[in-house]
Write a protein that holds these residues in place. Structure first.
Motif, PDB file in Angstrom:
ATOM      1  N   HIS A  66       0.830  -1.200   0.000  1.00  0.00           N
ATOM      2  CA  HIS A  66       0.000   0.000   0.000  1.00  0.00           C
ATOM      3  C   HIS A  66       0.867   1.254   0.000  1.00  0.00           C
ATOM      4  N   LYS A  67       1.919   1.247   0.801  1.00  0.00           N
ATOM      5  CA  LYS A  67       2.838   2.394   0.853  1.00  0.00           C
ATOM      6  C   LYS A  67       3.540   2.576  -0.494  1.00  0.00           C
ATOM      7  N   LEU A  68       4.013   1.505  -1.098  1.00  0.00           N
ATOM      8  CA  LEU A  68       4.647   1.594  -2.414  1.00  0.00           C
ATOM      9  C   LEU A  68       3.680   2.119  -3.473  1.00  0.00           C
ATOM     10  N   SER A  69       2.433   1.691  -3.397  1.00  0.00           N
ATOM     11  CA  SER A  69       1.429   2.146  -4.343  1.00  0.00           C
ATOM     12  C   SER A  69       1.160   3.642  -4.191  1.00  0.00           C
ATOM     13  N   ARG A  70       1.040   4.104  -2.962  1.00  0.00           N
ATOM     14  CA  ARG A  70       0.833   5.543  -2.722  1.00  0.00           C
ATOM     15  C   ARG A  70       2.027   6.352  -3.187  1.00  0.00           C
ATOM     16  N   ASP A  71       3.224   5.861  -2.901  1.00  0.00           N
ATOM     17  CA  ASP A  71       4.433   6.577  -3.329  1.00  0.00           C
ATOM     18  C   ASP A  71       4.546   6.616  -4.852  1.00  0.00           C
ATOM     19  N   ALA A  72       4.171   5.548  -5.510  1.00  0.00           N
ATOM     20  CA  ALA A  72       4.233   5.517  -6.973  1.00  0.00           C
ATOM     21  C   ALA A  72       3.226   6.491  -7.572  1.00  0.00           C
ATOM     22  N   ALA A  74       2.289   9.212  -6.246  1.00  0.00           N
ATOM     23  CA  ALA A  74       2.781  10.574  -5.986  1.00  0.00           C
ATOM     24  C   ALA A  74       4.103  10.846  -6.718  1.00  0.00           C
ATOM     25  N   GLY A  75       4.669   9.828  -7.355  1.00  0.00           N
ATOM     26  CA  GLY A  75       5.934   9.989  -8.089  1.00  0.00           C
ATOM     27  C   GLY A  75       7.152  10.073  -7.198  1.00  0.00           C
ATOM     28  N   ARG A  76       7.095   9.460  -6.007  1.00  0.00           N
ATOM     29  CA  ARG A  76       8.194   9.567  -5.055  1.00  0.00           C
ATOM     30  C   ARG A  76       9.133   8.374  -5.041  1.00  0.00           C
ATOM     31  N   ASN A  77       8.866   7.336  -5.779  1.00  0.00           N
ATOM     32  CA  ASN A  77       9.731   6.150  -5.699  1.00  0.00           C
ATOM     33  C   ASN A  77      10.383   5.866  -7.047  1.00  0.00           C
ATOM     34  N   ARG A  78      11.054   6.797  -7.570  1.00  0.00           N
ATOM     35  CA  ARG A  78      11.687   6.597  -8.871  1.00  0.00           C
ATOM     36  C   ARG A  78      12.804   5.558  -8.806  1.00  0.00           C
TER      37      ARG A  78
END
Length: 80
Positions: A66-72, A74-78
């Motif tokens: 869920h955290k990875l999905s939210r970060d993706a 928002a464009g924060r996990n490049r």
């Protein structure tokens, strides 16, 4: 219950498959929840003591996903 036992092949597997497809007509989320509950039941049939480890693993994996999905979104996990 083992995968090659009669109780799995003749009772559990047909009931879960039929239940999944019947519930999937109404809601895919409910069908997936049913499948998860059936998986926990199958695991608990073998050893009830270890169900807490399985449930803990499910909760941690869900939280990380869920955290990875939210970060993706928002464009924060490049880097990931």
């Amino acid at each position: 219950m083992l995968f090659n036992s009669y109780e799995f092949l003749l009772l559990f597997l047909p009931a879960v498959v039929a239940g999944y497809f019947l519930i999937a007509r109404i809601s895919s989320f409910a069908a997936n929840a049913f499948l998860a509950a059936a998986s926990v039941f199958f695991y608990a049939w073998w050893r009830l003591d270890f169900v807490w480890i399985l449930l803990g693993s499910v909760v941690v994996n869900y939280a990380v996903g869920h955290k990875l999905s939210r970060d993706a979104a928002a464009g924060r996990n490049r880097k990931a």
